[in-house]
Design a protein around this motif. Structure first.
Motif, short mmCIF file in Angstrom:
data_model
loop_
_atom_site.label_atom_id
_atom_site.label_comp_id
_atom_site.label_asym_id
_atom_site.label_seq_id
_atom_site.Cartn_x
_atom_site.Cartn_y
_atom_site.Cartn_z
N ILE A 13 0.85 -1.21 0.00
CA ILE A 13 0.00 0.00 0.00
C ILE A 13 0.88 1.25 0.00
O ILE A 13 0.66 2.19 -0.78
N VAL A 33 -4.08 4.15 -0.92
CA VAL A 33 -4.04 4.13 0.55
C VAL A 33 -5.38 4.57 1.15
O VAL A 33 -6.09 5.40 0.60
N GLY A 34 -5.70 3.98 2.30
CA GLY A 34 -6.97 4.23 2.96
C GLY A 34 -7.01 5.54 3.71
O GLY A 34 -6.96 5.56 4.94
N TRP A 127 -6.00 -7.05 5.92
CA TRP A 127 -5.05 -5.93 5.80
C TRP A 127 -3.63 -6.52 5.79
O TRP A 127 -3.29 -7.29 6.70
N ASN A 180 -11.48 -4.54 5.56
CA ASN A 180 -10.36 -4.05 4.75
C ASN A 180 -9.52 -5.24 4.32
O ASN A 180 -8.97 -5.91 5.18
N TYR A 211 -12.73 1.61 11.29
CA TYR A 211 -13.58 2.44 10.41
C TYR A 211 -14.96 2.66 10.99
O TYR A 211 -15.93 2.78 10.24
N LYS A 243 -9.18 7.31 11.01
CA LYS A 243 -10.12 7.61 9.94
C LYS A 243 -11.33 8.39 10.45
O LYS A 243 -11.71 9.39 9.86
N PHE A 345 -13.48 0.77 1.39
CA PHE A 345 -12.91 -0.07 0.34
C PHE A 345 -13.92 -1.01 -0.30
O PHE A 345 -14.90 -1.42 0.32
N ARG A 371 -8.16 -3.84 -4.56
CA ARG A 371 -8.86 -3.02 -3.57
C ARG A 371 -8.85 -1.57 -4.03
O ARG A 371 -7.81 -1.03 -4.37
C1 LMR Z 1 -4.90 1.18 4.49
O1 LMR Z 1 -5.28 0.02 4.62
O2 LMR Z 1 -4.70 1.71 3.38
C2 LMR Z 1 -4.68 2.04 5.71
O3 LMR Z 1 -4.98 1.32 6.86
C3 LMR Z 1 -3.35 2.67 5.75
C4 LMR Z 1 -2.25 1.71 6.08
O4 LMR Z 1 -1.52 1.99 7.03
O5 LMR Z 1 -2.10 0.69 5.38
#
Ligand code: LMR
Length: 394
Positions: A13, A33-34, A127, A180, A211, A243, A345, A371
């Motif tokens: 990411i 990126v989230g 993740w 995620n 989230y 977030k 996402f 994603r």
């Molecule tokens: C993501 O999944 O994009 C966020 O949680 C940022 C990260 O630190 O990966």
């Protein structure tokens, strides 16, 4: 010594973030990126955060250390936000951590400390940093089926079948809401079945909730976490304010450890404090204090919740617009799942080659597992993405 170091794998990411920055094309779209972005592509400082910071600057008289667990008022405010009164406060130990990642790391360390034989079951996919940290800590990790790339919904039967393989004392890592990377989530009936399985097999529940407020609403998004926390014997919860308060760089997280009546909460609290001391001593305070200020002031809290709700509804509208546009262009309902998914996402379920093609041909950046960050879109870029998806033959 230093020359012995080996190159470490790049986080996919964060590597994508760097690649996007370097791309000179003015039409580029960042769905990597989230991080929430508004229609202007800006990650705003929320109104309530600005006001809380203004108050802090005016009123704070010391920057001295607070305590290994952080400010107890922060822990209480976060426990209230995430758990409400679903669990007796006496059974909860909690520490502030550097972001949600810090909480995840401390939780895994606690698992290792309490039961070195425990294995951690993670969703496939999850993740990527979950897996990376577990590997780094030498904790055996087992993936359970989660995302059905045909239906783009949860493969619930597969999930339960794989979790049945877990042994007593193993940990099941679950995403409290807004999964995620997939965006596909369990309904409450399915959560109840997971709880039953956890209890039947003597497993330990761990929830990552990063989230809250981005899916169906602040209370709705906490419902599964509250159900699990109030129904299982022991539970670890890693929470993040990055977030929902937009305080990404302030590193504001919390680890909660819920034990049953037979365990001394002070013992658990002492272990959490010890782990903080070993890793970084005192957790960051600024973001936590901002969050506490907001959550304990009715006016600020209401304003924060209202802005968060606008954010959530904006993302839902983008989801619907994208699903509609894809339906129009493809003449089929096969992208309807985009409007069903929740959170920042959605995994569209295509190959890394297709993801690469979208980047090369259209300067559209999404993570290699397909994603995409819905909040990286706006009303003008939705049709661009939809056309690119159809043109690529996805
Ligand atoms: C993501 O999944 O994009 C966020 O949680 C940022 C990260 O630190 O990966």
């Amino acid at each position: 010594m230093l020359s012995n170091l080996k190159a470490q794998p790049a986080d996919k990411i964060l590597a994508l973030m760097a690649k996007f920055k370097e791309d000179p094309r003015s039409t580029k779209i960042d769905l990597g990126v989230g991080v929430y972005k508004n229609a202007q592509g800006v990650t705003p400082v929320m109104r309530a955060v600005k006001e809380a910071e203004r108050r802090l600057v005016a009123e704070q008289t010391s920057k001295s250390y607070v305590g290994l667990a952080g400010d107890p008022a922060y822990a209480n405010a976060m426990i209230d936000l995430v758990l409400s009164d679903s669990v007796a406060r006496d059974n909860i130990a909690a520490v502030a951590t550097p972001g949600g990642t810090g909480a995840v790391r401390q939780a895994f360390e606690l698992v290792k400390m309490a039961n070195p034989a425990a294995r951690v079951f993670v969703s496939n996919p999850t993740w990527p940093n979950h897996v990376s940290i577990l590997k780094y800590l030498g904790i055996e990790t087992i993936a359970y089926r989660y995302f059905d790339s045909e239906t783009r919904a949860v493969d619930f039967e597969g999930m339960l079948a794989d979790l049945t393989e877990a042994r007593e004392g193993d940990v099941v890592l679950l995403h409290g809401c807004c999964h995620n990377p997939t965006g596909a989530n369990l309904n409450l009936t399915q959560w109840q079945s997971v709880v039953d399985l956890i209890n039947e097999k003597g497993l330990i529940a761990m929830i990552d909730i990063a989230y809250q407020g981005f899916g169906d609403g602040l209370e709705e998004d906490a419902a599964a976490t509250r159900l699990v926390a109030s129904s299982v014997k022991e539970c670890l919860i890693a929470g993040s304010c990055s977030k929902n308060f937009g305080v990404y760089r302030e590193r504001t997280g919390i680890l909660m450890a819920i034990s049953d009546d037979n365990t001394d909460t002070k013992l658990v609290q002492g272990s959490l404090n010890f782990l903080n001391r070993q890793n970084f001593s005192f957790p960051p305070d600024h973001g936590a204090r901002v969050v506490t200020t907001i959550l304990t002031d009715p006016e600020l809290r209401a304003d924060w919740a209202a802005e968060l709700e606008e954010t959530r509804l904006g993302m839902l509208a983008l989801r619907q617009q994208l699903a509609d546009e894809l339906q129009r262009l493809s003449g089929s309902d096969r992208f309807g799942f985009l409007a069903q998914h929740r959170g920042m996402f959605s995994q569209i379920g295509t190959t890394p080659d297709m993801v690469e093609k979208l980047r090369a041909d259209n300067a559209i950046y999404m993570v290699g597992d397909s994603r995409m960050n819905i909040a990286g879109l706006n009303a003008d870029t939705v049709p661009v993405l939809a056309k690119a998806i159809i043109d690529a033959g996805i």
